[in-house]
Write an enzyme that holds these catalytic residues in place. Structure first.
Site, PDB file in Angstrom:
ATOM      1  CB  SER A 122      -0.822  -0.172   1.298  1.00 23.68           C
ATOM      2  OG  SER A 122      -0.172  -0.154   2.447  1.00 23.68           O
ATOM      3  CD  GLU A 154      -3.563   3.290  -6.332  1.00 19.28           C
ATOM      4  OE1 GLU A 154      -3.401   2.770  -5.260  1.00 19.28           O
ATOM      5  OE2 GLU A 154      -3.499   4.444  -6.353  1.00 19.28           O
ATOM      6  CG  ASN A 157      -3.044   4.214   0.972  1.00 23.03           C
ATOM      7  OD1 ASN A 157      -3.904   4.488   1.419  1.00 23.03           O
ATOM      8  ND2 ASN A 157      -2.573   3.097   0.452  1.00 23.03           N
ATOM      9  CG  HIS A 175      -2.850  -0.850  -3.546  1.00 22.08           C
ATOM     10  ND1 HIS A 175      -3.059   0.625  -3.254  1.00 22.08           N
ATOM     11  CD2 HIS A 175      -3.135  -1.288  -2.195  1.00 22.08           C
ATOM     12  CE1 HIS A 175      -3.273   0.885  -1.966  1.00 22.08           C
ATOM     13  NE2 HIS A 175      -3.359  -0.584  -1.291  1.00 22.08           N
TER      14      HIS A 175
HETATM   15  N1  3HC Z   1     -16.373 -11.147   1.307  1.00 18.09           N
HETATM   16  C1  3HC Z   1     -17.705 -11.083   0.472  1.00 18.09           C
HETATM   17  N2  3HC Z   1     -18.538 -10.253   0.591  1.00 18.09           N
HETATM   18  C2  3HC Z   1     -18.520  -9.242   1.516  1.00 18.09           C
HETATM   19  C3  3HC Z   1     -17.457  -9.218   2.333  1.00 18.09           C
HETATM   20  C4  3HC Z   1     -16.395 -10.152   2.195  1.00 18.09           C
HETATM   21  N3  3HC Z   1     -15.342 -10.188   3.181  1.00 18.09           N
HETATM   22  N4  3HC Z   1     -17.645  -8.146   3.256  1.00 18.09           N
HETATM   23  C5  3HC Z   1     -18.782  -7.780   2.942  1.00 18.09           C
HETATM   24  N5  3HC Z   1     -19.283  -8.495   1.853  1.00 18.09           N
HETATM   25  C6  3HC Z   1     -20.687  -7.847   1.191  1.00 18.09           C
HETATM   26  C7  3HC Z   1     -21.734  -8.465   1.750  1.00 18.09           C
HETATM   27  O1  3HC Z   1     -22.296  -9.649   1.786  1.00 18.09           O
HETATM   28  C8  3HC Z   1     -22.731  -7.277   1.280  1.00 18.09           C
HETATM   29  O2  3HC Z   1     -23.162  -7.897   0.023  1.00 18.09           O
HETATM   30  P1  3HC Z   1     -24.619  -7.347  -0.552  1.00 18.09           P
HETATM   31  O3  3HC Z   1     -24.375  -5.955  -0.983  1.00 18.09           O
HETATM   32  O4  3HC Z   1     -24.837  -8.274  -1.648  1.00 18.09           O
HETATM   33  O5  3HC Z   1     -25.707  -7.451   0.325  1.00 18.09           O
HETATM   34  C9  3HC Z   1     -21.854  -6.005   0.994  1.00 18.09           C
HETATM   35  O6  3HC Z   1     -20.658  -6.844   0.897  1.00 18.09           O
HETATM   36  C10 3HC Z   1     -21.894  -5.261   2.088  1.00 18.09           C
HETATM   37  O7  3HC Z   1     -21.581  -5.658   3.318  1.00 18.09           O
HETATM   38  P2  3HC Z   1     -22.609  -5.579   4.722  1.00 18.09           P
HETATM   39  O8  3HC Z   1     -23.839  -5.387   4.269  1.00 18.09           O
HETATM   40  O9  3HC Z   1     -22.090  -6.552   5.659  1.00 18.09           O
HETATM   41  O10 3HC Z   1     -21.923  -4.125   5.217  1.00 18.09           O
HETATM   42  P3  3HC Z   1     -22.159  -2.345   4.606  1.00 18.09           P
HETATM   43  O11 3HC Z   1     -23.183  -2.456   3.927  1.00 18.09           O
HETATM   44  O12 3HC Z   1     -21.628  -1.809   5.912  1.00 18.09           O
HETATM   45  O13 3HC Z   1     -20.531  -2.635   3.790  1.00 18.09           O
HETATM   46  C11 3HC Z   1     -18.291  -2.219   3.630  1.00 18.09           C
HETATM   47  C12 3HC Z   1     -19.388  -3.007   4.346  1.00 18.09           C
HETATM   48  C13 3HC Z   1     -18.364  -3.044   2.023  1.00 18.09           C
HETATM   49  C14 3HC Z   1     -16.892  -2.806   4.067  1.00 18.09           C
HETATM   50  C15 3HC Z   1     -18.410  -0.680   3.279  1.00 18.09           C
HETATM   51  O14 3HC Z   1     -18.732  -0.482   4.673  1.00 18.09           O
HETATM   52  C16 3HC Z   1     -17.511   0.026   2.597  1.00 18.09           C
HETATM   53  O15 3HC Z   1     -17.356  -0.022   1.612  1.00 18.09           O
HETATM   54  N6  3HC Z   1     -16.462   0.592   3.594  1.00 18.09           N
HETATM   55  C17 3HC Z   1     -15.543   1.213   2.908  1.00 18.09           C
HETATM   56  C18 3HC Z   1     -14.214   0.168   2.617  1.00 18.09           C
HETATM   57  C19 3HC Z   1     -13.115   0.890   2.193  1.00 18.09           C
HETATM   58  O16 3HC Z   1     -12.903   1.993   2.014  1.00 18.09           O
HETATM   59  N7  3HC Z   1     -12.118  -0.012   1.669  1.00 18.09           N
HETATM   60  C20 3HC Z   1     -10.807   0.352   1.393  1.00 18.09           C
HETATM   61  C21 3HC Z   1      -9.864   0.624   2.537  1.00 18.09           C
HETATM   62  S1  3HC Z   1      -8.363   1.095   2.224  1.00 18.09           S
HETATM   63  C22 3HC Z   1      -7.626  -0.091   1.578  1.00 18.09           C
HETATM   64  O17 3HC Z   1      -7.897  -1.318   1.508  1.00 18.09           O
HETATM   65  C23 3HC Z   1      -6.125   0.252   1.028  1.00 18.09           C
HETATM   66  C24 3HC Z   1      -5.145   0.185   1.893  1.00 18.09           C
HETATM   67  O18 3HC Z   1      -3.926   0.365   1.317  1.00 18.09           O
HETATM   68  C25 3HC Z   1      -5.057   1.214   3.174  1.00 18.09           C
END
Ligand code: 3HC
Length: 296
Positions: free
Chosen positions: A118, A151, A189, A139
């Site tokens: 990252s 990315e 990032n 990424h």
């Molecule tokens: N595997 C498969 N499916 C998953 C899952 C997983 N690990 N986690 C969540 N899901 C699915 C759920 O089944 C659900 O599916 P649906 O839309 O078909 O019903 C969907 O994702 C949404 O999940 P939830 O209903 O449990 O929960 P939310 O609606 O609150 O969504 C989230 C959860 C997708 C994590 C949402 O809160 C989100 O988008 N958050 C921001 C995530 C983000 O910004 N990620 C990037 C982080 S930065 C990074 O990774 C880079 C690093 O370099 C720092």
């Protein structure tokens, strides 16, 4: 391309293995202990169950996905016939460089070596190998099965051909690849972490509380998670590390990590993975509870 190797069975590694295996690739997942590998496979199985229960995939797809994954503790076995390695080990520059030195010796000369880093320079990782043109950043974002972006980071010597191959491969996974160049924080990032750091500064200066800051960003700017909850989700140690990379890379005090972030990391309050960060987490509960030290 058919045979893929993923190094590291943590959150990102198991998510990457899940997505490749679900799309028909033979995935060799490699980590230092059998225990980590078994835990990863059980996480993948649970995440596939979630997709089955939502009707996103069938039970047959779940079964074939799991069958496509083989587990390895020996790097030499994991990369024997590989065409692409994706390294998703701990974000530690020394460790990643060591892994790439070994990969360069053990993987077929034609294999592309990608890293899910990252923040670490792709060019500096590539410099450990004799195939600098075949080293690239892939990424992924957490949760990998859900987030659409990959990315794609071109190191200074990455070839056009390798970039094209990795871009089209990402599309085969149902993802949207975006090509960027290798500068500190890449794009994601470089933009995200100063926003999170500024949210922490806003809290530190008493402008508003944890829930208030996150609510502003969720309801006012349509972010799925507020920046403080997102910091907990990513891990505060990871956020601090990336701010340090930005500060060193650009030599600009605007990237100095907020002292509150540094303090929380030193105290071991790293977010979801330690059960406490800006919020506190109880296994099995989806309620968002502000950590006691931030309650008014
Ligand atoms: N595997 C498969 N499916 C998953 C899952 C997983 N690990 N986690 C969540 N899901 C699915 C759920 O089944 C659900 O599916 P649906 O839309 O078909 O019903 C969907 O994702 C949404 O999940 P939830 O209903 O449990 O929960 P939310 O609606 O609150 O969504 C989230 C959860 C997708 C994590 C949402 O809160 C989100 O988008 N958050 C921001 C995530 C983000 O910004 N990620 C990037 C982080 S930065 C990074 O990774 C880079 C690093 O370099 C720092």
């Amino acid at each position: 391309m058919k045979n893929i190797t993923v190094i590291g069975a943590g959150t990102m590694g198991n998510g990457i293995a899940h997505v490749f295996a679900q799309n028909g690739f033979a995935v060799s997942l490699c980590d230092v202990s059998k225990e980590f590998l078994d835990k990863a496979l059980s996480t993948i199985s649970k995440n596939l169950d979630r997709q089955v229960s939502k009707g996103a995939i069938t039970a047959d797809v779940k079964e074939s996905t799991l069958k496509n994954i083989s587990l390895h503790t020996a790097l030499s076995d994991a990369v024997k016939n590989t065409e692409l390695v994706i390294e998703a080990a701990t974000e530690n520059i020394k460790l990643k460089k060591e892994i790439f030195i070994e990969l360069d010796l053990l993987a077929p000369a034609s294999a592309i070596l990608a890293t899910n880093t990252s923040s670490i320079s792709i060019t500096s990782i590539a410099a450990q190998t004799k195939r600098r043109d075949k080293v690239i950043g892939m990424h992924f974002f957490n949760p990998v099965p859900v987030m659409k972006l990959v990315e794609i980071i071109r190191g200074f010597s990455t070839s056009d051909e390798v970039t094209k191959t990795v871009m089209s491969l990402s599309q085969k996974l149902g993802k949207t690849p975006v090509e960027v160049n290798d500068y500190p924080g890449f794009v994601s990032n470089r933009v995200l972490m100063p926003m999170i750091n500024e949210a922490i500064r806003t809290l530190h200066e008493g402008v508003a509380g944890v829930e208030e800051i996150d609510t502003v960003m969720k309801l006012g700017l349509a972010h799925p998670m507020g920046p403080l909850q997102l910091a907990d989700f990513i891990g505060l140690d990871v956020c601090l590390n990336i701010m340090n990379v930005l500060q060193e890379g650009f030599g600009n005090p605007q990237y100095a990590p907020c002292p509150l972030l540094s303090n929380m990391v030193m105290a071991g309050n790293l977010g979801v993975k330690t059960g406490k960060g800006f919020y506190q987490y109880t296994a099995g509960s989806k309620d968002l509870v502000v950590a006691e030290y931030f309650r008014k």
